[in-house]
Enzyme design. Structure first.
Site, mmCIF file in Angstrom:
data_model
loop_
_atom_site.group_PDB
_atom_site.id
_atom_site.type_symbol
_atom_site.label_atom_id
_atom_site.label_comp_id
_atom_site.label_asym_id
_atom_site.label_seq_id
_atom_site.Cartn_x
_atom_site.Cartn_y
_atom_site.Cartn_z
ATOM 1 N N CYS A 80 -9.323 -10.646 6.324
ATOM 2 C CA CYS A 80 -9.470 -11.334 5.038
ATOM 3 C C CYS A 80 -9.400 -12.859 5.223
ATOM 4 C CB CYS A 80 -8.455 -10.818 4.023
ATOM 5 S SG CYS A 80 -8.897 -11.248 2.306
ATOM 6 N N HIS A 193 -10.159 -5.451 3.699
ATOM 7 C CA HIS A 193 -8.820 -5.038 4.130
ATOM 8 C C HIS A 193 -8.881 -3.628 4.715
ATOM 9 C CE1 HIS A 193 -6.329 -8.299 2.479
ATOM 10 N NE2 HIS A 193 -7.249 -8.375 1.531
ATOM 11 N N GLU A 195 -6.530 -1.956 6.054
ATOM 12 C CA GLU A 195 -5.297 -1.222 5.721
ATOM 13 C C GLU A 195 -5.316 -0.682 4.289
ATOM 14 O OE1 GLU A 195 -4.538 -5.335 4.152
ATOM 15 O OE2 GLU A 195 -5.618 -4.452 5.847
#
Length: 212
Positions: A80, A193, A195
Site C-alpha cells: 500500500c 492489501h 492481508e
C-alpha cells in the site's frame, strides 16, 4: 528463516503479522537496524499519507536502513503506501521525495473523465488483477495466481511507473489502469492489501515467503 515486518508507526503491522502466521511463518515486528539488516526477507507495510510516511522513516533512519537492506539483494515486499514510498516522489499534500528505489511519481487518482465525475476517491474495494502488457508472472509472487482474481484496495493516489518493465499487474478503476503491483530485481510492491484479500492475498504472502 528470519522475517521482519518493519514498524514505523504507520503500518497495519498486526494484520500483516497475522497474515504471515496464517501461512505458516513467524515474523518479528521491529524498527531495529540490526534486525532488519540481518533478515532474510522484509515486509514493509503502510497506511496513511506519503509525506507522513517519509517523515516517520527519516525519524528512525529507516530510509537509509531500507536502502541498505535492498542493496544486499534480499527480498523486500512493500504494501500500500509503502509501495508508493519506494518511488521517487509523490504529489500527495505537496511534493515529497520518496526512497527512490523505483522510478516514477505518485499522483492522485483522477476523479473525472470528459468533464464528468466518474470515480469515487478514495478507491475502496475489490478489483481484478491482470498482468500488465509484456509482463510475465513466472518466478514472481504471482506465479501461483491466475489473471482476473481480485484483491482489496484502499487508496487515493497511484504510482505512475516510469519503466513499464517494472509494472507487474494492473487493475481497472472505472476506465483507468492502476498500478496494482510492481517489481524490480529483489523489490516487489503491492498497492492492495494482501492481508485483507482473503485466500488470494494469503497465497501471495505465502509465495513471497516460500520463494528461495
Amino acid at each position: 528463516m528470519k522475517i521482519v515486518i518493519i514498524d514505523y508507526g504507520m503500518g497495519n503491522v498486526r494484520s500483516v503479522l497475522r497474515g504471515v502466521e496464517k501461512v505458516g511463518y513467524q515474523a518479528k515486528v521491529t524498527d531495529c537496524e540490526e534486525d532488519i539488516l540481518a533478515a532474510d526477507k522484509v515486509i514493509f507495510p503502510g497506511v496513511g499519507a506519503f509525506g507522513d510516511g517519509m517523515r516517520e522513516l527519516q525519524l528512525r533512519d529507516l530510509d537509509q536502513i531500507i536502502t541498505t537492506y535492498v542493496k544486499t539483494g534480499r527480498p523486500l515486499l512493500g504494501i500500500c503506501i509503502a509501495m508508493q514510498l519506494l518511488f521517487d516522489e509523490s504529489e500527495e499534500h505537496g511534493l515529497h521525495k520518496g526512497l527512490g528505489l523505483l522510478s516514477g511519481k505518485v499522483m492522485r487518482i483522477p476523479e473525472t473523465k470528459d468533464g464528468k465525475t466518474v470515480r469515487k476517491i478514495p478507491h475502496v474495494g475489490w478489483r481484478a488483477l491482470n498482468p500488465s502488457e509484456n509482463s510475465a508472472w513466472e518466478h514472481t509472487i504471482f506465479d501461483r495466481m491466475r489473471g482476473g482474481e481480485s484483491c482489496y484496495f484502499v487508496h487515493s493516489f497511484m504510482a505512475m511507473v516510469k519503466h513499464r518493465e517494472h509494472l507487474l499487474a494492473e487493475c481497472d478503476y472505472e476506465g483507468i489502469a492502476i498500478a496494482a503491483a510492481v517489481r524490480r530485481d529483489n523489490i516487489t510492491g503491492l498497492q492492495f492489501h494482501p492481508e485483507k484479500s482473503g485466500a488470494v492475498g494469503l497465497s501471495l504472502l505465502a509465495q513471497f515467503l516460500d520463494q528461495r
